[in-house]
Write an enzyme that holds these catalytic residues in place. Structure first.
Site, PDB file in Angstrom:
ATOM      1  N   TYR A 143      -4.638   3.552  -1.416  1.00 37.46           N
ATOM      2  CA  TYR A 143      -3.616   2.391  -2.076  1.00 37.46           C
ATOM      3  C   TYR A 143      -3.786   1.525  -3.136  1.00 37.46           C
ATOM      4  CZ  TYR A 143      -2.352   5.182   2.035  1.00 37.46           C
ATOM      5  OH  TYR A 143      -1.934   6.028   3.521  1.00 37.46           O
TER       6      TYR A 143
ATOM      7  N   TYR B  72       0.251  -1.613   7.010  1.00 40.94           N
ATOM      8  CA  TYR B  72       0.894  -0.941   6.002  1.00 40.94           C
ATOM      9  C   TYR B  72       2.606  -1.572   6.095  1.00 40.94           C
ATOM     10  CZ  TYR B  72      -3.331   1.556   6.872  1.00 40.94           C
ATOM     11  OH  TYR B  72      -4.958   2.362   7.067  1.00 40.94           O
TER      12      TYR B  72
ATOM     13  N   ASN C  99       5.477  -0.040   5.730  1.00 41.58           N
ATOM     14  CA  ASN C  99       6.696  -0.227   6.827  1.00 41.58           C
ATOM     15  C   ASN C  99       6.687  -1.305   8.007  1.00 41.58           C
ATOM     16  OD1 ASN C  99       7.344   2.141   5.132  1.00 41.58           O
ATOM     17  ND2 ASN C  99       7.623   3.585   6.558  1.00 41.58           N
TER      18      ASN C  99
ATOM     19  N   HIS D 294       3.354   1.383  -5.280  1.00 38.01           N
ATOM     20  CA  HIS D 294       3.274   0.296  -3.912  1.00 38.01           C
ATOM     21  C   HIS D 294       2.587  -0.573  -3.418  1.00 38.01           C
ATOM     22  CE1 HIS D 294       7.401   0.734  -0.893  1.00 38.01           C
ATOM     23  NE2 HIS D 294       6.260   2.418   0.146  1.00 38.01           N
TER      24      HIS D 294
END
Length: 202
Positions: free
Chosen positions: A14, A65, A67, A19
């Site tokens: 990531y 993470y 969320n 993001h």
């Protein structure tokens, strides 16, 4: 003490995605200050203590993470006994075009799931500042998740890096002068209108 939380997802897969703009900004701030991140398991975060704008500051990267970011933010605020007006959350925003950053006081999450989690874990409280890093244009609908979890295109990387540098500068200014002056200084800047110095001199 100021607390600057950069939102993102842990893991090398990531690291270069849109993001992870929040992670990238706090990483830049730590590097510039010569500070190092260390894992704090009870806080579900990696944290680095430093000074920004003459203020004692804590840089935070939630390891939950995106969320579930709010769980880590709440743990940090409670452990260090930090008021919400000392908190700045730095995150990507697909509604804002690449090349723009924007400070926001309070307000909703605007569909950013990490910010949604922060608001939820704070019991609905929204009295904290945000710094949005533009990664738009928003593809919308079902394509949005794949878009923010994909790397910036090669043609956009230079502009993206300049935007991250501007955001790091803006965070230090916020620590020194507060949100009202930071909004006045940075919310109108559009790096798409500015040639990089090396190109402008050609």
């Amino acid at each position: 003490m100021k607390v600057i939380v950069g939102l993102g997802n842990p893991g090398v897969q990531y690291s270069a995605t849109r993001h992870n703009a929040g992670f990238r900004v706090v990483d830049k701030l730590a590097t510039e200050a010569g500070a190092s991140f260390a894992g704090k398991r009870g806080l579900m975060s990696e944290v680095a203590r430093t000074a920004l704008g003459g203020q004692d500051a804590l840089l935070v990267k939630p390891m939950t993470y995106m969320n579930l970011s709010g769980q880590a933010v709440l743990a940090v605020l409670q452990w260090y006994k930090i008021d919400l007006d000392e908190l700045l959350v730095v995150h990507d925003d697909v509604a804002l075009p690449l090349g723009r950053i924007r400070f926001q006081r309070h307000g909703g999450a605007g569909g950013q799931h990490g910010v949604e989690s922060v608001i939820e874990c704070l019991g609905g409280a929204r009295q904290f500042d945000r710094l949005k890093i533009g990664v738009g244009p928003d593809p919308g609908g079902s394509e949005r998740a794949d878009y923010v979890l994909s790397p910036v295109l090669p043609a956009e990387r230079e502009l993206f890096e300049r935007c991250l540098c501007l955001a790091a500068e803006a965070v230090a200014f916020w620590c020194l002068r507060g949100s009202a002056e930071a909004m006045n200084k940075y919310n109108g800047i559009d790096l798409r209108d500015e040639e990089p110095a090396e190109k402008a001199s050609d």
